[in-house]
Scaffold this motif. Structure first.
Motif, short mmCIF file in Angstrom:
data_model
loop_
_atom_site.label_atom_id
_atom_site.label_comp_id
_atom_site.label_asym_id
_atom_site.label_seq_id
_atom_site.Cartn_x
_atom_site.Cartn_y
_atom_site.Cartn_z
N ASN A 219 -39.68 -31.08 12.63
CA ASN A 219 -40.97 -30.82 11.98
C ASN A 219 -40.96 -30.78 10.46
O ASN A 219 -42.01 -30.56 9.86
N VAL A 220 -39.83 -30.99 9.83
CA VAL A 220 -39.78 -30.94 8.37
C VAL A 220 -40.59 -32.11 7.79
O VAL A 220 -40.62 -33.21 8.34
N THR A 221 -41.26 -31.83 6.68
CA THR A 221 -42.01 -32.85 5.94
C THR A 221 -41.83 -32.59 4.45
O THR A 221 -41.36 -31.52 4.06
N GLY A 222 -42.25 -33.54 3.64
CA GLY A 222 -42.24 -33.33 2.20
C GLY A 222 -41.25 -34.22 1.50
O GLY A 222 -40.57 -35.06 2.11
N VAL B 36 -45.19 -23.81 11.85
CA VAL B 36 -44.27 -24.71 11.17
C VAL B 36 -44.30 -24.39 9.68
O VAL B 36 -45.27 -24.72 9.00
N PRO B 37 -43.26 -23.73 9.18
CA PRO B 37 -43.23 -23.42 7.75
C PRO B 37 -43.05 -24.69 6.91
O PRO B 37 -42.63 -25.72 7.43
N ASP B 38 -43.33 -24.58 5.62
CA ASP B 38 -43.06 -25.73 4.77
C ASP B 38 -41.55 -25.86 4.56
O ASP B 38 -40.79 -24.96 4.91
N ALA B 39 -41.13 -26.99 4.01
CA ALA B 39 -39.71 -27.31 3.92
C ALA B 39 -38.90 -26.24 3.19
O ALA B 39 -37.82 -25.85 3.63
N ASP C 169 -39.56 -23.08 2.84
CA ASP C 169 -39.49 -21.89 3.68
C ASP C 169 -38.50 -22.10 4.83
O ASP C 169 -37.80 -21.17 5.22
N MET C 170 -38.45 -23.32 5.36
CA MET C 170 -37.46 -23.62 6.41
C MET C 170 -36.05 -23.36 5.90
O MET C 170 -35.24 -22.73 6.58
N VAL C 171 -35.78 -23.84 4.71
CA VAL C 171 -34.45 -23.66 4.12
C VAL C 171 -34.15 -22.18 3.93
O VAL C 171 -33.06 -21.70 4.25
N LEU C 172 -35.11 -21.44 3.43
CA LEU C 172 -34.93 -20.00 3.22
C LEU C 172 -34.73 -19.27 4.55
O LEU C 172 -33.84 -18.42 4.67
N ILE C 173 -35.52 -19.60 5.55
CA ILE C 173 -35.40 -18.98 6.88
C ILE C 173 -34.02 -19.27 7.47
O ILE C 173 -33.36 -18.37 8.01
N LEU C 174 -33.57 -20.51 7.37
CA LEU C 174 -32.26 -20.87 7.92
C LEU C 174 -31.13 -20.22 7.14
O LEU C 174 -30.13 -19.79 7.72
N THR C 175 -31.29 -20.10 5.83
CA THR C 175 -30.28 -19.42 5.02
C THR C 175 -30.12 -17.97 5.50
O THR C 175 -29.00 -17.51 5.74
N ARG C 176 -31.23 -17.29 5.65
CA ARG C 176 -31.18 -15.89 6.11
C ARG C 176 -30.61 -15.79 7.52
O ARG C 176 -29.88 -14.85 7.83
N ALA C 177 -30.93 -16.76 8.36
CA ALA C 177 -30.42 -16.74 9.73
C ALA C 177 -28.90 -16.93 9.74
O ALA C 177 -28.19 -16.22 10.47
N HIS C 178 -28.39 -17.84 8.95
CA HIS C 178 -26.94 -18.04 8.88
C HIS C 178 -26.26 -16.79 8.34
O HIS C 178 -25.20 -16.39 8.83
N GLU C 179 -26.87 -16.16 7.35
CA GLU C 179 -26.30 -14.91 6.82
C GLU C 179 -26.31 -13.82 7.88
O GLU C 179 -25.36 -13.02 7.97
N SER C 180 -27.33 -13.80 8.69
CA SER C 180 -27.40 -12.83 9.79
C SER C 180 -26.29 -13.07 10.80
O SER C 180 -25.67 -12.13 11.31
#
Length: 155
Positions: free
Chosen positions: A40-43, A97-100, A102-113
């Motif tokens: 779902n990524v766009t931009g 579906v967050p914007d691109a 935000d996707m990167v930020l969400i995934l960064t936090r998830a990996h840190e978790s």
């Protein structure tokens, strides 16, 4: 199945398996989230992120199998349902579906978790002298730390 005699007490095997179950749930939830974002990524960064997310979810697909098999090696059933993963995971689902970025930020936090989940599970494995689980967890921790760094570098 016959009795397990690998030099780790049953109590320790069960405790380590519980830590690994949380790591499995985090990893599978992150796999789904990453795959969703890949689709779902766009931009302007579409191609770069689309390909990077594919690399990440492909790596996670292999990881979940390794983690589940280690849980089985310890004599415990591996969780395998969305409900079980939702109960065990520290990663929460994202609505919409967050914007691109935000996707990167969400995934960064998830990996840190996931790194934090690894640290908790690692202590259990180390205290029980379970080098096999400790090695697996340590390897996973390095992957998630590096992936979080790479994601942060795109922001």
């Amino acid at each position: 199945m016959s009795q397990i005699d690998i030099g780790i007490t049953e109590t320790d095997r069960l405790a380590i398996a519980e830590g690994l179950k949380k790591l499995l749930a985090d990893s599978y939830t992150l796999y789904l989230q990453t795959h969703n974002f890949h689709w779902n990524v766009t931009g302007p960064q579409f191609r770069e992120l689309h390909l990077m997310f594919e690399e990440h979810y492909t790596e996670l697909a292999i990881a979940v199998d390794d983690i589940a098999e280690r849980i089985r090696t310890l004599g415990v059933a591996a969780p395998g349902t969305y409900r079980a993963f939702a109960e065990l995971s520290s990663i929460k689902e994202v609505d919409g579906v967050p914007d691109a970025s935000d996707m990167v930020l969400i995934l960064t936090r998830a990996h840190e978790s996931v790194v934090k989940t690894c640290r908790s599970a690692l202590v259990l494995a180390q205290e029980a002298d379970d080098e096999s689980s400790a090695a697996l967890i340590g390897d996973r921790m390095r992957v998630h730390e590096k992936t979080a760094w790479m994601l942060r570098a795109t922001l």
